[in-house]
Design an enzyme around this catalytic site. Structure first.
Site, mmCIF file in Angstrom:
data_model
loop_
_atom_site.group_PDB
_atom_site.id
_atom_site.type_symbol
_atom_site.label_atom_id
_atom_site.label_comp_id
_atom_site.label_asym_id
_atom_site.label_seq_id
_atom_site.Cartn_x
_atom_site.Cartn_y
_atom_site.Cartn_z
ATOM 1 N N LYS A 188 39.340 27.209 23.511
ATOM 2 C CA LYS A 188 39.552 28.398 24.337
ATOM 3 C C LYS A 188 40.823 28.256 25.187
ATOM 4 C CE LYS A 188 35.972 30.095 22.397
ATOM 5 N NZ LYS A 188 34.576 30.048 22.751
HETATM 6 C C1 LIG Z 1 33.111 30.185 22.384
HETATM 7 C C2 LIG Z 1 32.278 31.407 22.460
HETATM 8 C C3 LIG Z 1 30.988 31.423 23.019
HETATM 9 C C4 LIG Z 1 30.218 30.185 23.380
HETATM 10 O O1 LIG Z 1 30.862 29.299 24.173
HETATM 11 P P1 LIG Z 1 30.483 27.725 24.145
HETATM 12 O O2 LIG Z 1 31.211 27.201 25.316
HETATM 13 O O3 LIG Z 1 30.948 27.181 22.843
HETATM 14 O O4 LIG Z 1 29.001 27.632 24.296
HETATM 15 C C5 LIG Z 1 30.356 32.641 23.162
HETATM 16 N N1 LIG Z 1 30.919 33.782 22.757
HETATM 17 C C6 LIG Z 1 32.128 33.807 22.172
HETATM 18 C C7 LIG Z 1 32.701 35.115 21.758
HETATM 19 C C8 LIG Z 1 32.833 32.622 21.987
HETATM 20 O O5 LIG Z 1 34.029 32.651 21.386
#
Ligand SMILES: *Cc1c(COP(=O)(O)O)cnc(C)c1O
Length: 394
Positions: A188
């Site tokens: 991210k």
């Molecule tokens: C990455 C992501 C999540 C979950 O996040 P984590 O930190 O991996 O639990 C939820 N929704 C979307 C759209 C994502 O890209």
């Protein structure tokens, strides 16, 4: 001129860790607190300030953030929550964790975000919340979504995992609904390894999020049902250990200081992709945004005509270009298909399913060099030129 083949896989996403990040983590390791210490507060305040909300609650990952938001919104058995199928499974799973039912509205074929027109069609007397996902970092049509939610008394929870830094009509993603969930997974915009955050400006929701993050326990005497003594704490609901550590928050704070630099580099790479790929007639590029800023978590192209996505995907991987596909519509996962075949089935959201057949995610992360970008576009050009059914001109 044919370019030299890459000898190592170019990933689709990657963290960018600097010496400042390392120093910030080391500093916490030498301090008194590793888990719930002062850096958690500082990171929460920094994210709330950046996004433009009153409060932020750090949690152990983005999925926990969604789960906590569902709890705070009061989602429970029998409640329906409308969301998009074009997301990571965690968005819908968080509704199931609470015993609720995810309801999928189709996507808009232009923006690939949840289609405003489909919301009313999915509404029932049991609908309690709507979860727009700012897919790839492009803000959803929040004005429509907010009006829809207001009219039907629904809670709006943004899944902003792709959208740290995205702007919609002058306001940042994360401040556009009642609550928003962020993820700080390594792929991210900023990372804490694993990590997440819920943002809100609502005091009551904030208190519920705090409770849920820490086993449903409160140590605030003013909130206890009875007074036992200074040793006392009270568990008032069934929560979880969803705390984020000081070590992780130090990394997050340090990363957040560079968010603008990260976003700019993502924008530069996107421009370079756009310029190189607009000549390929068989490639559909992501739409530019008239009323906001896309945070560009992902760069997705759609392959038109007779081109087989799988063929292109495999050929790019064979050339060490780490392409990906985001996402299989969530309800097409076997778990969902088996859960309720009357509710989740092939054909439920035709636009999302069509998108899925054609989509390829190209590598995009701030540490990518221009040369990396050119490797991707050159590889894509030559793969398409060799493709049956491709009308690519180079
Ligand atoms: C990455 C992501 C999540 C979950 O996040 P984590 O930190 O991996 O639990 C939820 N929704 C979307 C759209 C994502 O890209």
């Amino acid at each position: 001129m044919p370019r030299k083949a890459r000898d190592k896989m170019l990933p689709y996403a990657r963290q960018l860790i600097g010496e400042d990040d390392i120093a910030a983590v080391v500093e916490v390791l030498r301090s008194d607190f590793l888990t719930t210490g002062p850096v958690v507060d500082r990171f929460e305040k920094a994210v709330a300030d950046y996004v433009g909300t009153r409060y932020a609650v750090a949690v152990s990952n983005g999925t926990a953030a969604l789960h906590a938001a569902m709890y705070a919104a009061g989602i429970g058995p029998g409640d329906e929550v409308i969301t998009t199928p074009l997301t990571f499974a965690a968005t819908a799973n968080s509704v199931l964790y609470r015993g609720g039912t995810p309801v999928f509205a189709d996507i808009d074929p232009e923006t690939w975000n949840i289609a405003s027109e489909d919301l009313e069609k999915k509404l029932t007397p049991r609908t309690k919340a709507v979860v727009p996902v700012h897919f790839t970092g492009r803000p959803c049509a929040m004005e429509d979504i907010r009006q829809f939610a207001k009219k039907h008394h629904l809670v709006v929870i943004e899944d902003a995992a792709h959208a740290l830094g995205a702007v919609y009509r002058g306001k940042k993603a994360g401040s556009l609904g009642d609550m928003a969930a962020f993820s700080f997974h390594a792929v991210k915009h900023i990372t804490t390894g694993e990590g997440g955050m819920v943002t809100t400006s609502d005091r009551r929701l904030y208190e519920r999020l705090l409770l849920f993050r820490n086993h449903g326990i409160t140590r605030k005497p003013g909130r206890w049902s009875r007074q036992e003594g200074p040793w006392y704490y009270e568990m008032q609901d069934l929560g979880f250990n969803y705390r984020l550590t000081d070590i992780q928050c130090a990394l997050g704070l340090s990363q957040l200081a560079r968010i603008e630099q990260f976003l700019r580099r993502r924008e530069e790479i996107v421009q370079r992709y756009d310029q190189a790929l607009c000549a390929l007639s068989s490639v559909g590029l992501p739409k530019v945004l008239p009323d906001g800023r896309c945070a560009w978590h992902l760069y997705v192209i759609r392959l038109g005509g007779e081109i087989q996505r799988g063929e292109v995907f495999n050929a790019l991987r064979a050339r060490n270009i780490g392409v990906n596909v985001h996402y299989l519509p969530v309800y097409l996962h076997p778990y969902y298909l088996h859960l309720d075949p009357d509710r989740y089935y092939q054909g439920l959201c035709p636009e999302a399913e069509r998108y899925y057949e054609e989509a390829v995610t190209l590598p995009l992360y701030p540490g990518m060099t221009d040369d990396d970008v050119d490797d991707v576009t050159a590889a894509l050009g030559s793969v398409l030129a060799g493709c049956a059914g491709s009308a690519a001109v180079l």
